[in-house]
Scaffold this motif. Structure first.
Motif, PDB file in Angstrom:
ATOM      1  N   ARG A  63      55.652  35.601  45.832  1.00  0.00           N
ATOM      2  CA  ARG A  63      56.768  36.248  46.526  1.00  0.00           C
ATOM      3  C   ARG A  63      56.274  36.788  47.864  1.00  0.00           C
ATOM      4  N   GLU A 242      67.918  27.771  30.159  1.00  0.00           N
ATOM      5  CA  GLU A 242      68.873  28.821  30.514  1.00  0.00           C
ATOM      6  C   GLU A 242      69.840  29.157  29.397  1.00  0.00           C
ATOM      7  N   TYR A 261      65.063  31.302  32.408  1.00  0.00           N
ATOM      8  CA  TYR A 261      65.785  32.570  32.528  1.00  0.00           C
ATOM      9  C   TYR A 261      66.274  33.088  31.181  1.00  0.00           C
TER      10      TYR A 261
END
Ligand code: C2E
Ligand code: CA
Ligand code: CA
Ligand code: CA
Length: 282
Positions: A63, A242, A261
């Protein structure tokens, strides 16, 4: 340069895109020069589909907290870092940050040892002379066993002989190698049985969107891919899970581990460490 009978329209949009690219490149330079304070690794759990659905590993994802633009997603700057060669410095930062975090986790771990962390490596990085030796040296410097570290490479790397040779050296250390984004791009059945790797990460585009209703034999297809991967002695991690229906499908298909996720999003080191200490998820 394209010859006399060729006209090229140079638009304001193009100029802007080029200026923006240059600015991003300069900012990336600056961020690396100042020691990487703008960078951060997030960790996404990889859950093994065994009896306890145990959490023993994470993928480290980069990040960039840009001082004025806020968080820039890796897809927006890693390709640029690759084109400009900055990926070598950036990759060094990522490796070092992941090893420091691993050392912390292993220091606080019980007799079973700490978790594994998978680090993404770009082909340019791997091609560097002495890269395998460098990895071995950094593991020792952090007091970590080779099993703590995994490397993720894309299939692109296999097209590069020098990089592929380095992979062999890395695996000889005992560091496991995963082939990322398998199934898109360069995949070829002809070399599946001689991939210099231990794990295949199946790209999320292979999962049926809801995973529930059997849309066009998607489940049979995933199951066949998993059997094939097992046949050649590799294990398989499914990415981008997901929905519960996708997870159920992957369990039925004999998938080894999942990431997505549904299980957990990438998170900073602290909550990742807490998750680890909390033991098996429900
Ligand atoms: P990747 O290696 O395929 O990483 C997985 C990406 O999928 C991550 O995106 C992750 O956040 C996202 N993801 C995980 N679970 C789900 C899900 O259930 N659904 C969806 N839609 N997405 C999910 P992220 O963090 O934005 O990273 C994007 C790419 O940037 C990575 O793709 C990788 O190619 C590259 N990258 C990230 N960190 C590094 C790094 O340290 N070094 C290098 N060379 N590349 C990196
Ligand atoms: Ca990856
Ligand atoms: Ca991937
Ligand atoms: Ca990807």
């Amino acid at each position: 340069r394209r010859g006399g009978n060729c006209a090229v329209v140079f638009t304001e949009g193009l100029r802007q895109a080029a200026a923006e690219r240059l600015e991003l490149e300069q900012d990336l330079h600056a961020a690396l020069r100042e020691g990487g304070r703008q960078f951060e690794l997030h960790y996404q759990p990889v859950v093994r589909l065994d009896a306890a659905d145990s959490l023993r590993s994470f993928e480290a994802l980069l990040r960039w907290n840009h001082p004025t633009r806020g968080r820039i997603p890796p897809d927006a700057f890693i390709p640029l870092a690759e084109e400009t060669g900055l990926i070598e410095l950036l990759g060094d930062w990522v490796l070092e940050a992941a090893l420091a975090q691993l050392a912390d986790w292993w220091a606080g771990a019980g007799p079973g040892g700490g978790p594994q962390v998978a680090v993404n490596i770009s082909p340019l990085q791997a091609r560097r002379r002495g890269f395998a030796a460098h990895i071995g040296q950094r593991l020792r410097a952090h007091g970590l066993p080779a099993e703590a570290l995994w490397l993720e490479v894309t299939e692109r790397i296999l097209a590069d002989e020098a990089a592929a040779a380095v992979l062999a050296g890395i695996r000889a250390l005992g560091v496991r190698v995963a082939v990322d984004d398998f199934g898109i791009g360069y995949s070829s059945l002809s070399y599946l049985h001689r991939l210099p790797a231990d794990v295949i990460k199946l790209d999320r585009s292979f999962l049926p969107e809801d995973g529930g209703a059997d849309d066009g034999g998607a489940e049979a297809f995933v199951a066949a891919v998993i059997r094939l991967v097992h046949t050649v002695g590799l294990s398989l991690i499914a990415e981008g899970v997901e929905t519960e229906a996708q997870l159920a499908l992957l369990r039925r298909a004999g998938c080894d581990a999942v990431q997505g996720y549904l299980l957990a999003r990438p998170m900073p080191a602290q909550p990742a460490g807490a998750l680890l200490r909390a033991g098996p998820a429900e």
